[in-house]
Design an enzyme around this catalytic site. Structure first.
Site, PDB file in Angstrom:
ATOM      1  N   CYS J  56       0.845  -1.188   0.000  1.00 30.49           N
ATOM      2  CA  CYS J  56       0.000   0.000   0.000  1.00 30.49           C
ATOM      3  C   CYS J  56       0.884   1.244   0.000  1.00 30.49           C
ATOM      4  O   CYS J  56       1.806   1.339   0.814  1.00 30.49           O
ATOM      5  CB  CYS J  56      -0.899  -0.003   1.242  1.00 30.49           C
ATOM      6  SG  CYS J  56      -1.849   1.539   1.435  1.00 30.49           S
ATOM      7  N   ASP J  63      -0.403  -5.985   0.094  1.00 33.36           N
ATOM      8  CA  ASP J  63      -1.667  -6.309  -0.561  1.00 33.36           C
ATOM      9  C   ASP J  63      -1.487  -7.607  -1.349  1.00 33.36           C
ATOM     10  O   ASP J  63      -0.400  -7.888  -1.855  1.00 33.36           O
ATOM     11  CB  ASP J  63      -2.084  -5.178  -1.511  1.00 33.36           C
ATOM     12  CG  ASP J  63      -2.511  -3.928  -0.751  1.00 33.36           C
ATOM     13  OD1 ASP J  63      -3.141  -4.056   0.307  1.00 33.36           O
ATOM     14  OD2 ASP J  63      -2.193  -2.818  -1.220  1.00 33.36           O
ATOM     15  N   HIS J  97      -4.643  -0.332  -5.829  1.00 33.59           N
ATOM     16  CA  HIS J  97      -5.119  -1.466  -6.634  1.00 33.59           C
ATOM     17  C   HIS J  97      -5.525  -1.002  -8.032  1.00 33.59           C
ATOM     18  O   HIS J  97      -5.214  -1.653  -9.033  1.00 33.59           O
ATOM     19  CB  HIS J  97      -6.345  -2.107  -5.966  1.00 33.59           C
ATOM     20  CG  HIS J  97      -6.124  -2.608  -4.588  1.00 33.59           C
ATOM     21  ND1 HIS J  97      -4.876  -2.798  -4.036  1.00 33.59           N
ATOM     22  CD2 HIS J  97      -7.006  -2.974  -3.617  1.00 33.59           C
ATOM     23  CE1 HIS J  97      -4.993  -3.268  -2.814  1.00 33.59           C
ATOM     24  NE2 HIS J  97      -6.274  -3.378  -2.531  1.00 33.59           N
ATOM     25  N   GLU J  98      -6.245   0.116  -8.062  1.00 31.10           N
ATOM     26  CA  GLU J  98      -6.749   0.610  -9.340  1.00 31.10           C
ATOM     27  C   GLU J  98      -5.588   0.970 -10.274  1.00 31.10           C
ATOM     28  O   GLU J  98      -5.704   0.818 -11.498  1.00 31.10           O
ATOM     29  CB  GLU J  98      -7.627   1.848  -9.127  1.00 31.10           C
ATOM     30  CG  GLU J  98      -8.927   1.591  -8.362  1.00 31.10           C
ATOM     31  CD  GLU J  98      -8.781   1.752  -6.849  1.00 31.10           C
ATOM     32  OE1 GLU J  98      -7.647   1.671  -6.341  1.00 31.10           O
ATOM     33  OE2 GLU J  98      -9.815   1.989  -6.182  1.00 31.10           O
TER      34      GLU J  98
END
Ligand SMILES: [Ca+2]
Ligand SMILES: [Ca+2]
Ligand SMILES: [Ca+2]
Ligand SMILES: [Ca+2]
Ligand SMILES: [Ca+2]
Ligand SMILES: [Ca+2]
Ligand SMILES: [Ca+2]
Ligand SMILES: [Ca+2]
Ligand SMILES: [Ca+2]
Ligand SMILES: [Ca+2]
Ligand SMILES: [Ca+2]
Ligand SMILES: [Ca+2]
Ligand SMILES: [Ca+2]
Ligand SMILES: [Ca+2]
Ligand SMILES: [Ca+2]
Ligand SMILES: [Ca+2]
Lengths: 165, 165, 165, 165, 165, 165, 165, 165, 165, 165
Positions: J56, J63, J97-98
């Site tokens: 992160c 993650d 994540h995106e």
């Protein structure tokens, strides 16, 4: 470290701060957004939220659901910790299942002005019946409005097996 | 408490009253409706009803099914406790599987005048064979009539695995 | 055709007669038995009965369960169609889940005098909670009494996942 | 090629001969055995047979089951193609579920004289109920007799979920 | 980097060398071992090997299985890449299912002299029947010999569902 | 009792008569129909038939399948007990998997003259391979003919996982 | 109606009264009991409670769990609606997972004085890790005390697969 | 708020502080404990940790596993956020699977001095084979030492299905 | 016996002959066809082939896959035993996953000249990654060419969950 | 050996060389390609990558995700071992994540210039919510651009069940 830099995230006040208070009433203003770094492309982001709970407006009993939120961002994207706190704020809120999903979608449209968004709630049973409302939205006057209509037209043609166990 | 207020629910007489009698014969008039608070938007509501039971009209033996009801509301929405009592009223009623799903859909159209509705029954086997009837309806003369035809055309192209165990 | 002959089945009056009436009240006397052809050996017979339904004695609302019956026969064995009709006779009967499984086991002991028997009911939820009672029995003064105690001692150490969907 | 040699398999007349006739009546004499190459060790062999079918002795209707056979060999082992043909021979045979598993086990004891054997049949439902008989055997006067009693005592404490679909 | 050092692994010649040849005939001598760093404690190591294939000694047709190997090491442990190559060496080898699992276990006992070991093969069906042999071993004259007998006595009381699909 | 009345079912001679003989050869004339009470609406009826078995025309070995039949009725509907007996009549019939599903569909078209029908057979493996034929039909010169083409075009784009266990 | 009579249920004040208030703080005194009608027999009752939620005592964030309660009754049994309300009272209560299951069990022992009881909580993950505490109890000085020790000794030897999805 | 109070948690420095650094090397000293509030009772706590990753000591390639830790506390209990950080510290650490589980258990014994503990690692495959080591420990000279031996003796008699997909 | 007659199958030389040799090198010429008896209708035939194995062309290590073949026949159909032997012939053949599925499809087009065909391979992982190639074909200049494009366009929008276990 | 020849693979430097270093920072240049042998046909290749991990960017916590990559090759194809090493290079990289899925897709477009490509990441939960971003791309000015729009329009209408366990 490469990747997202802290200066890109100045509007993000909740992530990384664990002392944040959990809101005890319905609090749409807690939602925060950050900038989409890939506005040159249409893409989907989905949130799986299996820890949603609210109250029945008539009887006061607790309701439980998994909420699925999917959207195509334009300029803004919703930050996940603020989404978590927002959903938490339904914890002592009373509303029908059908109203909850519409309200959640309305608040996220207000926050992000997305190109497209949909919200699906899958609730646990009461009296042997469970209710799964689904709503969606495409920005009016764009191709995303037709997209919303297309996806509603083809919605859930394979209902998942439910046997209340 | 924010959300649905009691005064919005004056037609809802069954929810929150546990002393209500369960009907012993087929009783479509027990169905109750309430007002749709989001008539500005087309959206789906699905009921999962795994506790349906009726009787075979020829042999009198019990039949069991999960009934899935999905609809797009217009002005009125069906209240879930009244739906529960209505489905209960098939308990001592004898009809073929194919007839039950058509009757349920007809009664809900009568109650709500929805834009679109579909009913799928998945019954347990008799003699090693199980029967799953599916019917749907779109309000005649509207785009929902074409929607019904589209969904029938594409219905159940992936039958779920059934092995009678 | 080799195998069981019709003359061995003279006490079996229900199997093969489809005109038999379904009993509308609790009817333990409908149970029928036939002779065990393998009394030289201890072995298990299990019935899986996923179509059990009764009524709540307080509210009258329907309850649904899967009932599992397992036993070691001595001289007599329960005939399956009569068991089906017997379980049907709970359809309009009101009792707590915990009482139903004890009553079913008592009636089967009365019918067959088995060496060992156990009954497990797995009910669908009410108010977000489901109840699964389990009872067993070994003929007093025999090793089957110790068997019952052993199986109770080790009962259900891995509760199946239940999420009400 | 190393491994089992053809001369070790002289009693095996069915495997590798596809022209063999399928028996149309119950035919226990079709079972064939071969020698155990590891008699210095107790070990288990399990057959999973999901394609078993027989007839109801009263109504003539077909029954379907998965049959599980497990045994500890002594001198002889059952050859799998002959087992397949033997189980096929129940195709037009009428017997109760409880009798079928006992007969299968008796015939395999007769063929192999195993140290230990067990047979479990899991049938598809008739009238909403399914039946799963289980029997076992340990050679009398040996520790395998106690083994059979131990396994019966602890049999099936976690009945698999059955919902007839 | 802390952890296992290269000098501890001098007997391991295959891991980390991708040019190693795959053996075309049954080759037990390819198995390699390394030292157990935790000999002060009894513990289990399990290998899951779903890519096992051999040939039928009678018909030459291929057989497929998942092989499960579990053992309690003493001084030596089997290195996993050598195990992979060893299992590969059955690829053109003809043997009955029951023989394969016994041979694999014998070879691993020869390599490691473990305190305890067991091997379970689960094969795909031929002619509608599948075969799952299981063997185990405890070092003679130790408590592990009793352990092997205990585990055989309680082996596989819940056969997994098999429907050939 | 409300619902289907006996006088509506005069052509139904098999349901409710348990003494009916099971046919020992392929018997399409055993199929019976009854009248559709909802001819004002297009809807689907699906039969799940997991107990189908036939013989291989070359080797005589038994084949097993689940057969899925789905149709949109016009005037007539197939009665389920007669369908059961009809499918039973393949028990000693030899044909390729691909032929069976075509024959079943042809016979049901002959019986009912449906608007649309499809038949999918999912067989258990022989030699490590399983075969799943699928055929469909729409009444020529109607929109159902285009429906059949549409459904074939989109058939089975997500083959279910098959691992022969 | 046969079965449980209303006069047997005089201590049950919550079931059948939907106007009951949901408690907003931890409220063990809301628990109610009724009499065991089968005190001549040891048997198990299990409650599956997938809708449990509490708060983290340090961070205030919500926790979610399925709680499994199993017990052997003596004289008293816990009434399920009062159990539902009791578990609801943790909704705004802060405690560690390990403390919650111990507190729930202590309160139920206080209410019912059961022969045996166990409580298992399975929580959703925080920081990628989930916690599942399990406690049990047998009445001191009875065989149920040994039963508790036996069940703890053999607890959860097959942890269920958890992948946080 | 009732429940755990902040003053009970003075040794807990990581939970509730999101700015804590993630350790980049193997760091057992990061583990923290807190006091057991229920020392009057033996009970189990299980951690499910599906996000474990380490490196292969020979090739440097990443390994992935789910780690299951179960223990019976005495005076001290491991705090979950510190456990998370500790497991994170294997991220760039090279060790064999068999060594990792032994090291994790040794470090937790060092921290808590539990009555009983066990650790099971289930790794993803390399070269088509996956490895699942399991170790356990009971405090020497107590009944928990026998408990450890008992649980090892009965460990994993039903290996889960693994097909590498 | 009605159904397929032997004289219709004169080109089928492998089915029913168990002495047939398994080919040790890639052997497309072993494929055999028979005549389609239903050329008046477009229908699908699917083969599920979970026992495919080949070699990596670079490292020589074995690869494993399930191969799914679906086609719409014209005049000729592929016989399943010859397909089995053909797929066996990849056993010692080295090729990339992406090449295998293209080659298989090309050979089947060559054999049958089908209207439409598709081949999907789902391989087990190497290095933590698995590869699933999919190709399809419609006869050029016919509507089946558009069909192939349509199915490619909509291919695999719901990738199955893969976790390498 | 037939199939892919070594000389076709001269650009492939990583596969078959186990000494290759794992990159410790984000390293898109490690990606390698090889030539498509079937450029005459549009077909799909899918990679399933369940072992993805990154950090992160705000909190530094790890993650975890499964990444699905599907593409239609033109001239070049991505080699799987280089893809593995590339994905490994996110191990110590911080990004949302995106952003990760968009970056991965951009790098693969840069490498291969595919006709079509899509990337779907399914991450494990943080704070009770998981995020699944999905992006796709069709070569501008070709029919593959419309294909990308079509697939986005129909993306993920059946979100998989997520309950964080
Ligand atoms: Ca369920
Ligand atoms: Ca039935
Ligand atoms: Ca099933
Ligand atoms: Ca309920
Ligand atoms: Ca469930
Ligand atoms: Ca089922
Ligand atoms: Ca086979
Ligand atoms: Ca299966
Ligand atoms: Ca399978
Ligand atoms: Ca989390
Ligand atoms: Ca999971
Ligand atoms: Ca798997
Ligand atoms: Ca691998
Ligand atoms: Ca690998
Ligand atoms: Ca998996
Ligand atoms: Ca899950």
């Amino acid at each position: 470290m490469s990747g997202r830099q802290q200066q890109e995230m100045q509007n993000v006040t909740l992530l990384g701060h664990q002392g944040v208070k959990y809101p005890m009433t319905y609090t749409p203003e807690i939602l925060e957004s950050f900038d989409n770094k890939h506005p040159y492309r249409d893409y989907f982001v989905k949130f799986n939220c299996p820890e949603f709970t609210s109250l029945c407006p008539i009887t006061g009993q607790p309701d439980f659901a998994t909420i699925y939120v999917s959207y195509i961002p334009d300029i803004k994207m919703v930050e996940s910790k603020s989404l978590k706190l927002y959903l938490f704020s339904f914890r002592n809120h009373g509303d029908f299942h059908e109203d909850c999903v519409n309200i959640i979608m309305n608040d996220l449209i207000q926050l992000m002005d997305p190109k497209y968004i949909e919200v699906w709630g899958k609730f646990t049973p009461r009296g042997g019946i469970s209710i799964d409302p689904y709503c969606n939205y495409g920005r009016p006057g764009t191709k995303y409005e037709a997209m919303a209509e297309h996806r509603l037209l083809n919605h859930d043609m394979y209902p998942e097996k439910v046997d209340n166990r």
